[in-house]
Design a protein around this motif. Sequence first.
Motif, PDB file in Angstrom:
ATOM      1  N   GLU A   3       0.825  -1.197   0.000  1.00 42.53           N
ATOM      2  CA  GLU A   3       0.000   0.000   0.000  1.00 42.53           C
ATOM      3  C   GLU A   3       0.863   1.252   0.000  1.00 42.53           C
ATOM      4  OE1 GLU A   3      -3.598  -0.909   2.926  1.00 42.53           O
ATOM      5  OE2 GLU A   3      -1.681  -1.680   3.682  1.00 42.53           O
ATOM      6  N   LEU A   4       0.355   2.311  -0.629  1.00 40.87           N
ATOM      7  CA  LEU A   4       1.017   3.604  -0.614  1.00 40.87           C
ATOM      8  C   LEU A   4       0.319   4.497   0.403  1.00 40.87           C
ATOM      9  CD1 LEU A   4       1.647   4.293  -4.415  1.00 40.87           C
ATOM     10  CD2 LEU A   4       3.251   3.392  -2.718  1.00 40.87           C
ATOM     11  N   VAL A   5       1.108   5.153   1.242  1.00 41.65           N
ATOM     12  CA  VAL A   5       0.562   6.028   2.276  1.00 41.65           C
ATOM     13  C   VAL A   5       1.264   7.377   2.206  1.00 41.65           C
ATOM     14  CG1 VAL A   5       0.009   4.091   3.791  1.00 41.65           C
ATOM     15  CG2 VAL A   5       2.240   5.211   4.004  1.00 41.65           C
ATOM     16  N   GLU A   6       0.671   8.366   2.866  1.00 39.44           N
ATOM     17  CA  GLU A   6       1.256   9.697   2.930  1.00 39.44           C
ATOM     18  C   GLU A   6       1.896   9.916   4.300  1.00 39.44           C
ATOM     19  OE1 GLU A   6      -1.408  12.648   0.278  1.00 39.44           O
ATOM     20  OE2 GLU A   6      -2.547  11.561   1.802  1.00 39.44           O
ATOM     21  N   ARG A   7       3.094  10.411   4.298  1.00 43.24           N
ATOM     22  CA  ARG A   7       3.727  10.756   5.560  1.00 43.24           C
ATOM     23  C   ARG A   7       3.048  11.988   6.153  1.00 43.24           C
ATOM     24  NH1 ARG A   7      10.104  11.153   5.350  1.00 43.24           N
ATOM     25  NH2 ARG A   7       9.635  11.622   7.536  1.00 43.24           N
ATOM     26  N   VAL A   8       2.922  11.999   7.487  1.00 41.22           N
ATOM     27  CA  VAL A   8       2.358  13.144   8.191  1.00 41.22           C
ATOM     28  C   VAL A   8       3.302  13.516   9.331  1.00 41.22           C
ATOM     29  CG1 VAL A   8      -0.038  12.599   7.600  1.00 41.22           C
ATOM     30  CG2 VAL A   8       0.968  11.632   9.667  1.00 41.22           C
ATOM     31  N   ASP A   9       3.102  14.724   9.889  1.00 36.97           N
ATOM     32  CA  ASP A   9       3.965  15.145  10.997  1.00 36.97           C
ATOM     33  C   ASP A   9       3.293  14.872  12.334  1.00 36.97           C
ATOM     34  OD1 ASP A   9       2.078  17.141  11.373  1.00 36.97           O
ATOM     35  OD2 ASP A   9       3.337  18.761  10.597  1.00 36.97           O
ATOM     36  N   ASP A  10       3.897  15.372  13.412  1.00 35.81           N
ATOM     37  CA  ASP A  10       3.365  15.080  14.739  1.00 35.81           C
ATOM     38  C   ASP A  10       2.103  15.879  15.070  1.00 35.81           C
ATOM     39  OD1 ASP A  10       4.480  17.580  15.090  1.00 35.81           O
ATOM     40  OD2 ASP A  10       5.889  16.959  16.654  1.00 35.81           O
ATOM     41  N   GLN A  11       1.669  16.719  14.118  1.00 33.84           N
ATOM     42  CA  GLN A  11       0.378  17.406  14.237  1.00 33.84           C
ATOM     43  C   GLN A  11      -0.637  16.829  13.251  1.00 33.84           C
ATOM     44  OE1 GLN A  11      -0.169  19.815  16.659  1.00 33.84           O
ATOM     45  NE2 GLN A  11       1.878  19.151  17.316  1.00 33.84           N
ATOM     46  N   ASP A  12      -0.297  15.696  12.638  1.00 33.70           N
ATOM     47  CA  ASP A  12      -1.148  15.015  11.656  1.00 33.70           C
ATOM     48  C   ASP A  12      -1.353  15.833  10.387  1.00 33.70           C
ATOM     49  OD1 ASP A  12      -2.534  12.846  10.682  1.00 33.70           O
ATOM     50  OD2 ASP A  12      -4.420  13.318  11.702  1.00 33.70           O
ATOM     51  N   ARG A  13      -0.364  16.633  10.023  1.00 30.20           N
ATOM     52  CA  ARG A  13      -0.422  17.396   8.784  1.00 30.20           C
ATOM     53  C   ARG A  13       0.305  16.631   7.679  1.00 30.20           C
ATOM     54  NH1 ARG A  13       1.479  22.759  11.928  1.00 30.20           N
ATOM     55  NH2 ARG A  13       3.242  21.335  12.225  1.00 30.20           N
ATOM     56  N   VAL A  14      -0.336  16.528   6.514  1.00 29.92           N
ATOM     57  CA  VAL A  14       0.235  15.803   5.385  1.00 29.92           C
ATOM     58  C   VAL A  14       1.475  16.535   4.879  1.00 29.92           C
ATOM     59  CG1 VAL A  14      -0.179  14.996   3.027  1.00 29.92           C
ATOM     60  CG2 VAL A  14      -2.013  14.856   4.734  1.00 29.92           C
ATOM     61  N   LEU A  15       2.558  15.774   4.683  1.00 31.69           N
ATOM     62  CA  LEU A  15       3.834  16.369   4.279  1.00 31.69           C
ATOM     63  C   LEU A  15       4.039  16.379   2.767  1.00 31.69           C
ATOM     64  CD1 LEU A  15       6.150  14.762   6.995  1.00 31.69           C
ATOM     65  CD2 LEU A  15       5.121  17.052   6.992  1.00 31.69           C
ATOM     66  N   PRO A 107       5.222   3.756  15.049  1.00 32.15           N
ATOM     67  CA  PRO A 107       4.273   4.820  15.398  1.00 32.15           C
ATOM     68  C   PRO A 107       3.446   5.246  14.192  1.00 32.15           C
ATOM     69  CG  PRO A 107       6.494   5.699  15.230  1.00 32.15           C
ATOM     70  CD  PRO A 107       6.622   4.212  15.135  1.00 32.15           C
ATOM     71  N   HIS A 108       2.196   5.606  14.440  1.00 26.29           N
ATOM     72  CA  HIS A 108       1.309   6.075  13.382  1.00 26.29           C
ATOM     73  C   HIS A 108       0.158   6.842  14.006  1.00 26.29           C
ATOM     74  CE1 HIS A 108      -0.020   1.987  14.564  1.00 26.29           C
ATOM     75  NE2 HIS A 108      -1.235   2.514  14.512  1.00 26.29           N
ATOM     76  N   TRP A 109      -0.450   7.708  13.218  1.00 26.20           N
ATOM     77  CA  TRP A 109      -1.677   8.363  13.656  1.00 26.20           C
ATOM     78  C   TRP A 109      -2.824   7.385  13.465  1.00 26.20           C
ATOM     79  CZ3 TRP A 109      -3.045  12.751  16.138  1.00 26.20           C
ATOM     80  CH2 TRP A 109      -2.047  13.706  16.332  1.00 26.20           C
ATOM     81  N   LEU A 110      -3.586   7.145  14.534  1.00 21.02           N
ATOM     82  CA  LEU A 110      -4.695   6.194  14.490  1.00 21.02           C
ATOM     83  C   LEU A 110      -6.014   6.935  14.636  1.00 21.02           C
ATOM     84  CD1 LEU A 110      -5.267   3.119  14.296  1.00 21.02           C
ATOM     85  CD2 LEU A 110      -5.347   3.087  16.795  1.00 21.02           C
ATOM     86  N   GLY A 111      -6.869   6.814  13.620  1.00 20.52           N
ATOM     87  CA  GLY A 111      -8.208   7.380  13.673  1.00 20.52           C
ATOM     88  C   GLY A 111      -9.190   6.306  14.091  1.00 20.52           C
ATOM     89  N   VAL A 112      -9.816   6.465  15.259  1.00 16.80           N
ATOM     90  CA  VAL A 112     -10.733   5.466  15.796  1.00 16.80           C
ATOM     91  C   VAL A 112     -12.174   5.881  15.501  1.00 16.80           C
ATOM     92  CG1 VAL A 112     -11.521   4.260  17.868  1.00 16.80           C
ATOM     93  CG2 VAL A 112      -9.099   4.842  17.605  1.00 16.80           C
ATOM     94  N   HIS A 113     -12.890   4.997  14.850  1.00 15.13           N
ATOM     95  CA  HIS A 113     -14.273   5.233  14.451  1.00 15.13           C
ATOM     96  C   HIS A 113     -15.210   4.292  15.183  1.00 15.13           C
ATOM     97  CE1 HIS A 113     -11.679   6.533  11.138  1.00 15.13           C
ATOM     98  NE2 HIS A 113     -12.666   7.273  10.670  1.00 15.13           N
ATOM     99  N   GLU A 114     -16.497   4.560  15.014  1.00 11.30           N
ATOM    100  CA  GLU A 114     -17.533   3.666  15.506  1.00 11.30           C
ATOM    101  C   GLU A 114     -18.586   3.523  14.425  1.00 11.30           C
ATOM    102  OE1 GLU A 114     -19.780   3.276  19.704  1.00 11.30           O
ATOM    103  OE2 GLU A 114     -20.329   5.082  18.591  1.00 11.30           O
ATOM    104  N   ALA A 115     -19.152   2.316  14.297  1.00  9.92           N
ATOM    105  CA  ALA A 115     -20.213   2.084  13.323  1.00  9.92           C
ATOM    106  C   ALA A 115     -21.140   0.995  13.834  1.00  9.92           C
ATOM    107  CB  ALA A 115     -19.637   1.692  11.964  1.00  9.92           C
ATOM    108  N   VAL A 116     -22.413   1.140  13.539  1.00 13.13           N
ATOM    109  CA  VAL A 116     -23.383   0.083  13.801  1.00 13.13           C
ATOM    110  C   VAL A 116     -23.531  -0.695  12.501  1.00 13.13           C
ATOM    111  CG1 VAL A 116     -25.745  -0.466  14.448  1.00 13.13           C
ATOM    112  CG2 VAL A 116     -24.573   1.439  15.549  1.00 13.13           C
TER     113      VAL A 116
END
Length: 204
Positions: A3-15, A107-116
């Motif tokens: 997979e291809l991903v985008e690097r981000v900084d410690d404020q979750d800004r795309v680099l 380390p990575h930024w993790l976005g936690v979601h919820e779904a029914v």
Amino acid sequence: MDELVERVDDQDRVLGVVVSRRQATWEGWLHRVAVTVCRDERGRVLVHLRSAQLSRFPGLHEVVVGGAVNVGESYEQAAARELAEELGTHVRPHLLFTFINRSGLSPHWLGVHEAVVPDAVIPDPDEVAWHAWLTEPELRSALQEWRFTPDSHEAFSRYSRSGPRSPARRSRNPLAGVPGRPRLTRSTSAEAERVNRVSFGRPA
């Protein structure tokens, strides 16, 4: 193909730098991952066993469904895509919070979601070896007794502290006192352990 991903900084800004997920993991570069805590209409939480053929944490249990955020995707778009790919369900997950997750492989930024989601999911056998719906008390017992991914422990701990968001979640134990409600029984635990033995090559 990785997979291809985008690097981000410690404020979750795309680099503006695109790399493979393998390289990001190896180098310890921050990138985004989206996961979802799945509940059914009765408030139970989906737990699954990762396929033994996966490269990351094969044969471990997980309390979230998800994966890397692809180039150009939002957290919610990635979470919805992963639900469709892994569970065959098309729903719109709700982003609850993000944080830098330092557990696991890198380390990575993790976005936690919820779904029914519908309780009759159709998991991809290449991703999911076994699944079950557990009440929160059952899940807390399982987290102590079964082998879970590091992300599962960290994400669910923060999720539990974040407070109720959905109607299903506000009903913490809707099946209490109802005959026939699912329990973390010996048969359930035995089945999970049997799958673990097979996944790790241990004798039954």
